[in-house]
Design an enzyme around this catalytic site. Structure first.
Site, PDB file in Angstrom:
ATOM      1  N   ASP A 194       0.853  -1.192   0.000  1.00  0.00           N
ATOM      2  CA  ASP A 194       0.000   0.000   0.000  1.00  0.00           C
ATOM      3  C   ASP A 194       0.889   1.242   0.000  1.00  0.00           C
ATOM      4  O   ASP A 194       1.807   1.363   0.820  1.00  0.00           O
ATOM      5  CB  ASP A 194      -0.915   0.009   1.223  1.00  0.00           C
ATOM      6  CG  ASP A 194      -1.867   1.193   1.209  1.00  0.00           C
ATOM      7  OD1 ASP A 194      -2.902   1.104   0.527  1.00  0.00           O
ATOM      8  OD2 ASP A 194      -1.572   2.202   1.886  1.00  0.00           O
ATOM      9  N   ASN A 202      -2.179  13.242  -3.635  1.00  0.00           N
ATOM     10  CA  ASN A 202      -3.260  13.673  -4.519  1.00  0.00           C
ATOM     11  C   ASN A 202      -3.752  15.067  -4.159  1.00  0.00           C
ATOM     12  O   ASN A 202      -4.029  15.893  -5.044  1.00  0.00           O
ATOM     13  CB  ASN A 202      -4.425  12.678  -4.457  1.00  0.00           C
ATOM     14  CG  ASN A 202      -4.286  11.558  -5.472  1.00  0.00           C
ATOM     15  OD1 ASN A 202      -3.579  11.694  -6.471  1.00  0.00           O
ATOM     16  ND2 ASN A 202      -4.928  10.436  -5.222  1.00  0.00           N
ATOM     17  N   HIS A 207      -5.195  14.625  -9.004  1.00  0.00           N
ATOM     18  CA  HIS A 207      -5.309  13.213  -9.379  1.00  0.00           C
ATOM     19  C   HIS A 207      -4.509  12.828 -10.617  1.00  0.00           C
ATOM     20  O   HIS A 207      -3.964  11.706 -10.670  1.00  0.00           O
ATOM     21  CB  HIS A 207      -6.785  12.843  -9.559  1.00  0.00           C
ATOM     22  CG  HIS A 207      -7.527  12.791  -8.249  1.00  0.00           C
ATOM     23  ND1 HIS A 207      -7.396  11.752  -7.363  1.00  0.00           N
ATOM     24  CD2 HIS A 207      -8.382  13.671  -7.667  1.00  0.00           C
ATOM     25  CE1 HIS A 207      -8.146  11.967  -6.296  1.00  0.00           C
ATOM     26  NE2 HIS A 207      -8.761  13.138  -6.450  1.00  0.00           N
ATOM     27  N   ASP A 211      -2.100   9.705 -10.634  1.00  0.00           N
ATOM     28  CA  ASP A 211      -2.145   8.580 -11.579  1.00  0.00           C
ATOM     29  C   ASP A 211      -0.759   8.321 -12.167  1.00  0.00           C
ATOM     30  O   ASP A 211      -0.345   7.163 -12.332  1.00  0.00           O
ATOM     31  CB  ASP A 211      -3.138   8.879 -12.707  1.00  0.00           C
ATOM     32  CG  ASP A 211      -4.584   8.859 -12.230  1.00  0.00           C
ATOM     33  OD1 ASP A 211      -4.839   8.354 -11.117  1.00  0.00           O
ATOM     34  OD2 ASP A 211      -5.462   9.345 -12.972  1.00  0.00           O
ATOM     35  N   GLU A 237      -4.553   2.534  -4.314  1.00  0.00           N
ATOM     36  CA  GLU A 237      -3.092   2.541  -4.256  1.00  0.00           C
ATOM     37  C   GLU A 237      -2.543   1.252  -3.681  1.00  0.00           C
ATOM     38  O   GLU A 237      -1.392   1.204  -3.221  1.00  0.00           O
ATOM     39  CB  GLU A 237      -2.603   3.739  -3.426  1.00  0.00           C
ATOM     40  CG  GLU A 237      -2.969   3.707  -1.958  1.00  0.00           C
ATOM     41  CD  GLU A 237      -4.341   4.315  -1.648  1.00  0.00           C
ATOM     42  OE1 GLU A 237      -4.517   4.771  -0.514  1.00  0.00           O
ATOM     43  OE2 GLU A 237      -5.216   4.337  -2.541  1.00  0.00           O
TER      44      GLU A 237
END
Length: 320
Positions: A194, A202, A207, A211, A237
């Protein structure tokens, strides 16, 4: 006017017979070329293709049978009608066995027979050509369908953002690997990973940059794994790696390598993170010591990941 795909070659050493055949077939609208010998006929074939050949069976030099053999060997789609006399009828039957479409006896009972024979032979040529076209078309459509099906299959098992295997594929792979390991009495390990403080990243960069970070992370992890390992995006994630035939110690060492690799990588925007770097937490579970089913292994790895998160992130924890 007949189609330009109705080219006929008349081969006979007798000029009078060549003239008769050429006139009768020409009057029917066929494109007619004549040759006085089999050798001349083969030279003409090198310049253009003929759909139909009328060929005398007895000629000086190369015989009609030999010409028939050459035509069928090099131009198998061309039909050949042998012209013979009653005295050579047995040879004509041999010609049929060699691949001739039919034979005409001379003297001709009716000139109409010549056109009739040509029409039937050319119909066969066009039918076979159409069949080949349809087969090729079907082959192309099948190839395109197979390619489309393969693409659809890839889309069904791949994550759209990272290109990794998706959650559904991972679940199937876990079942497969568990059964394989049970059958062969082998071990395998699972890494549950994780990305730490991804929400912070973010919020700071948006975002699209988040990404991009996930895609970069994917490349880093993929480069550290074996071809037999299965890397998948579990969701958000979170990532998972199935490590076939890997015990807990080796899995832990790999997890530490991955953790350090990510911690030390100069990701763009890492200064916004709590430690001024992008980090990852990893939980490790091993079959069969931490569970004997896919569900229990996943749960054990998830709990180990939770332990890593709870103890401060950016670390590897083992199940058990």
């Amino acid at each position: 006017m007949k189609s330009d795909m109705n080219r006929i070659l008349v081969v006979d050493d007798e000029s009078s017979l060549r003239l008769v055949l050429s006139e009768v077939l020409g009057d029917e609208g066929y494109q007619v070329t004549s040759a006085a010998s089999a050798e001349e006929a083969l030279e003409l074939f090198e310049k253009q293709r003929f759909e139909l050949v009328f060929c005398d069976i007895v000629m000086p030099g190369m015989s009609g049978i030999e010409l028939l053999q050459q035509v069928k060997q090099h131009y198998p789609q061309t039909e050949v009608i042998i012209i013979t006399s009653h005295a050579s009828l047995e040879t004509a039957i041999t010609a049929l066995r060699t691949g001739a479409y039919d034979y005409l006896l001379k003297p001709f009972e009716s000139l109409d027979l010549i056109a009739s024979f040509a029409e039937r032979a050319l119909s066969k040529v066009h039918l076979e050509r159409e069949n080949l076209r349809l087969v090729d078309e079907l082959r192309e459509k099948n190839a395109a369908l197979e390619e489309a099906n393969a693409l659809l299959h890839e889309l069904a098992i791949r994550d759209g953002l990272t290109g990794l295997y998706n959650h559904r594929y991972f679940q199937d792979a876990m079942i497969t690997e568990t059964h394989r390991s049970q059958r062969h009495n082998r071990v395998y390990s699972l890494l549950f990973m994780d990305l730490d403080d991804f929400k912070v990243f973010n919020d700071a960069h948006g975002h699209p940059k988040g990404d991009a970070l996930l895609r970069d992370l994917t490349e880093l992890i993929s480069g550290r794994l074996r071809r037999s390992d299965v890397l998948a995006r579990y969701g958000g994630e979170e990532f998972v790696v199935i490590l076939p035939e890997t015990d807990k110690q080796v899995a832990q060492e790999l997890a530490e390598d991955v953790r350090a690799l990510i911690e030390n990588h100069p990701f763009a925007g890492r200064e916004s993170q709590p430690r001024d770097k992008v980090t990852i937490s990893i939980g490790v579970a091993t079959f069969p010591e931490d569970g004997k089913t896919p569900t229990t292994i996943i749960t054990a790895a998830d709990q180990a990941l939770y332990k890593a998160k709870h103890h401060g992130r950016n670390q590897v924890c083992l199940a058990g």
